[in-house]
Design a protein around this motif. Structure first.
Motif, PDB file in Angstrom:
ATOM      1  N   VAL A   1      16.927  91.596  99.508  1.00  0.00           N
ATOM      2  CA  VAL A   1      18.222  91.121 100.000  1.00  0.00           C
ATOM      3  C   VAL A   1      18.894  90.571  98.941  1.00  0.00           C
ATOM      4  CG1 VAL A   1      19.065  89.164 101.494  1.00  0.00           C
ATOM      5  CG2 VAL A   1      17.133  90.415 102.335  1.00  0.00           C
ATOM      6  N   GLU A   2      18.515  89.812  97.742  1.00  0.00           N
ATOM      7  CA  GLU A   2      19.463  89.121  96.827  1.00  0.00           C
ATOM      8  C   GLU A   2      20.057  90.229  96.001  1.00  0.00           C
ATOM      9  OE1 GLU A   2      16.889  86.623  94.478  1.00  0.00           O
ATOM     10  OE2 GLU A   2      17.115  85.100  95.729  1.00  0.00           O
ATOM     11  N   SER A   3      19.369  91.552  95.785  1.00  0.00           N
ATOM     12  CA  SER A   3      20.108  92.616  95.031  1.00  0.00           C
ATOM     13  C   SER A   3      21.277  93.475  95.937  1.00  0.00           C
ATOM     14  CB  SER A   3      19.075  93.741  94.595  1.00  0.00           C
ATOM     15  OG  SER A   3      18.451  94.403  95.907  1.00  0.00           O
ATOM     16  N   ILE A   4      21.000  93.391  97.072  1.00  0.00           N
ATOM     17  CA  ILE A   4      22.024  93.809  98.138  1.00  0.00           C
ATOM     18  C   ILE A   4      23.082  93.045  98.092  1.00  0.00           C
ATOM     19  CG2 ILE A   4      22.664  94.692 100.381  1.00  0.00           C
ATOM     20  CD1 ILE A   4      19.777  95.551 100.638  1.00  0.00           C
ATOM     21  N   TYR A   5      22.881  91.675  98.291  1.00  0.00           N
ATOM     22  CA  TYR A   5      23.922  90.572  97.895  1.00  0.00           C
ATOM     23  C   TYR A   5      24.793  90.675  96.747  1.00  0.00           C
ATOM     24  CZ  TYR A   5      25.916  86.071  98.534  1.00  0.00           C
ATOM     25  OH  TYR A   5      26.877  84.907  98.635  1.00  0.00           O
ATOM     26  N   ASP A   6      24.195  90.739  95.684  1.00  0.00           N
ATOM     27  CA  ASP A   6      24.626  90.877  94.308  1.00  0.00           C
ATOM     28  C   ASP A   6      25.429  92.152  94.391  1.00  0.00           C
ATOM     29  OD1 ASP A   6      23.735  88.530  93.568  1.00  0.00           O
ATOM     30  OD2 ASP A   6      22.101  89.481  92.395  1.00  0.00           O
ATOM     31  N   ARG A   7      25.199  93.279  94.862  1.00  0.00           N
ATOM     32  CA  ARG A   7      26.300  94.219  94.778  1.00  0.00           C
ATOM     33  C   ARG A   7      27.489  94.346  95.618  1.00  0.00           C
ATOM     34  NH1 ARG A   7      23.205  99.225  97.050  1.00  0.00           N
ATOM     35  NH2 ARG A   7      21.495  97.643  97.231  1.00  0.00           N
ATOM     36  N   VAL A   8      27.171  93.622  96.954  1.00  0.00           N
ATOM     37  CA  VAL A   8      28.368  93.606  97.860  1.00  0.00           C
ATOM     38  C   VAL A   8      29.224  92.481  97.737  1.00  0.00           C
ATOM     39  CG1 VAL A   8      28.590  92.854 100.206  1.00  0.00           C
ATOM     40  CG2 VAL A   8      27.035  94.554  99.668  1.00  0.00           C
ATOM     41  N   TYR A   9      28.612  91.392  97.055  1.00  0.00           N
ATOM     42  CA  TYR A   9      29.421  90.312  96.584  1.00  0.00           C
ATOM     43  C   TYR A   9      29.651  90.052  95.284  1.00  0.00           C
ATOM     44  CZ  TYR A   9      29.143  89.004 101.571  1.00  0.00           C
ATOM     45  OH  TYR A   9      29.298  88.947 102.887  1.00  0.00           O
ATOM     46  N   ALA A  10      30.351  89.007  94.663  1.00  0.00           N
ATOM     47  CA  ALA A  10      30.349  88.977  93.119  1.00  0.00           C
ATOM     48  C   ALA A  10      28.733  88.421  92.916  1.00  0.00           C
ATOM     49  CB  ALA A  10      31.445  87.896  92.913  1.00  0.00           C
ATOM     50  N   ALA A  11      28.494  89.129  91.497  1.00  0.00           N
ATOM     51  CA  ALA A  11      27.311  88.674  91.126  1.00  0.00           C
ATOM     52  C   ALA A  11      27.206  87.117  90.624  1.00  0.00           C
ATOM     53  CB  ALA A  11      26.946  89.388  89.774  1.00  0.00           C
ATOM     54  N   GLY A  12      28.180  86.558  90.596  1.00  0.00           N
ATOM     55  CA  GLY A  12      27.892  85.027  90.062  1.00  0.00           C
ATOM     56  C   GLY A  12      28.006  84.069  91.182  1.00  0.00           C
ATOM     57  N   SER A  13      28.010  84.352  92.409  1.00  0.00           N
ATOM     58  CA  SER A  13      27.886  83.513  93.543  1.00  0.00           C
ATOM     59  C   SER A  13      26.593  83.474  94.058  1.00  0.00           C
ATOM     60  CB  SER A  13      29.060  84.182  94.677  1.00  0.00           C
ATOM     61  OG  SER A  13      28.552  85.362  95.441  1.00  0.00           O
ATOM     62  N   PRO A  14      25.994  82.316  94.422  1.00  0.00           N
ATOM     63  CA  PRO A  14      24.736  82.153  94.540  1.00  0.00           C
ATOM     64  C   PRO A  14      24.441  82.373  96.047  1.00  0.00           C
ATOM     65  CG  PRO A  14      25.660  80.213  94.125  1.00  0.00           C
ATOM     66  CD  PRO A  14      26.914  80.817  93.851  1.00  0.00           C
ATOM     67  N   ILE A  15      23.322  83.035  96.254  1.00  0.00           N
ATOM     68  CA  ILE A  15      22.634  83.180  97.889  1.00  0.00           C
ATOM     69  C   ILE A  15      22.146  81.984  98.283  1.00  0.00           C
ATOM     70  CG2 ILE A  15      20.764  84.637  97.101  1.00  0.00           C
ATOM     71  CD1 ILE A  15      20.958  86.124  99.575  1.00  0.00           C
ATOM     72  N   GLU A  16      22.388  81.615  99.308  1.00  0.00           N
ATOM     73  CA  GLU A  16      21.782  80.688 100.128  1.00  0.00           C
ATOM     74  C   GLU A  16      20.832  81.076 101.287  1.00  0.00           C
ATOM     75  OE1 GLU A  16      24.247  77.112 100.648  1.00  0.00           O
ATOM     76  OE2 GLU A  16      25.206  77.326  98.917  1.00  0.00           O
ATOM     77  N   TYR A  17      19.865  80.901 101.225  1.00  0.00           N
ATOM     78  CA  TYR A  17      18.991  81.417 102.348  1.00  0.00           C
ATOM     79  C   TYR A  17      18.145  80.299 102.742  1.00  0.00           C
ATOM     80  CZ  TYR A  17      15.485  82.227  98.864  1.00  0.00           C
ATOM     81  OH  TYR A  17      14.451  82.447  97.842  1.00  0.00           O
ATOM     82  N   PHE A  18      17.498  80.539 104.028  1.00  0.00           N
ATOM     83  CA  PHE A  18      16.350  79.679 104.538  1.00  0.00           C
ATOM     84  C   PHE A  18      15.545  80.461 105.480  1.00  0.00           C
ATOM     85  CE2 PHE A  18      19.611  79.054 107.548  1.00  0.00           C
ATOM     86  CZ  PHE A  18      19.344  79.037 108.476  1.00  0.00           C
ATOM     87  N   PHE A  19      14.388  80.083 105.513  1.00  0.00           N
ATOM     88  CA  PHE A  19      13.219  80.955 106.569  1.00  0.00           C
ATOM     89  C   PHE A  19      13.623  80.090 107.856  1.00  0.00           C
ATOM     90  CE2 PHE A  19      11.441  81.872 102.582  1.00  0.00           C
ATOM     91  CZ  PHE A  19      11.495  83.269 102.705  1.00  0.00           C
TER      92      PHE A  19
END
Length: 163
Positions: free
Chosen positions: A4-22
């Motif tokens: 999910v992080e790799s897909i997020y990096d491709r779609v959005y800018a690589a510098g913006s951090p992903i925030e997730y929770f379970f």
């Protein structure tokens, strides 16, 4: 999570951090106060039951002491141990039944209000109240029965002699 992080990096800018929770951790945090409330409530309920049993034990000991001569006379006249135990126990059982009849609608009302605060509600079943009443009657019978049995099996001469 890595996919999910790799897909997020491709779609959005690589510098913006992903925030997730379970979601299960989120729910655990959300209901942590309810679990703590349940533990505290259980502890104080157990303490209240213990104190009420001590009070009931003291009350039946007082009643037995007051009726010591009556119990002795009944035994001399041929009353059975079962008759004496039932004589001493029935008043306490009637009081527990009356208290249960008064408490059941109140508990139902307050529990219904508390349960409405949850997203997923359960229906309160009648057998829960029945089980609580039966448990209260059993605790009363054990507490009262011990002292009643002790009083019913004593030698009537000792109680009539003036002790």
């Amino acid at each position: 999570v890595a996919a999910v992080e790799s897909i997020y990096d491709r779609v959005y800018a690589a510098g913006s951090p992903i925030e997730y929770f379970f979601l299960d951790e989120h729910y655990n945090k959300q209901y942590a106060s309810e679990r703590l409330f349940g533990q505290v409530f259980s502890l104080f309920s157990g303490l209240a039951i213990f104190i009420s049993c001590l009070g009931l034990l003291a009350l039946i000991a007082f009643v037995v002491e007051r009726k010591k001569r009556e119990i002795g006379i009944r035994k001399v006249l041929g009353s059975s141990v079962t008759g004496i135990v039932s004589l001493l126990s029935k008043d306490f059982l009637v009081l527990v039944v009356i208290a249960s009849i008064i408490a059941t609608p109140l508990v139902w009302h307050f529990m219904n209000g508390w349960l409405e605060g949850f997203a997923f509600r359960i229906e309160m079943q009648w057998w829960i109240f029945g089980a609580a009443i039966v448990a209260a009657l059993i605790v009363t019978m054990v507490t009262v029965g011990y002292q009643s049995l002790k009083a019913a099996t004593t030698n009537p001469v000792d109680s009539l002699r003036g002790g």
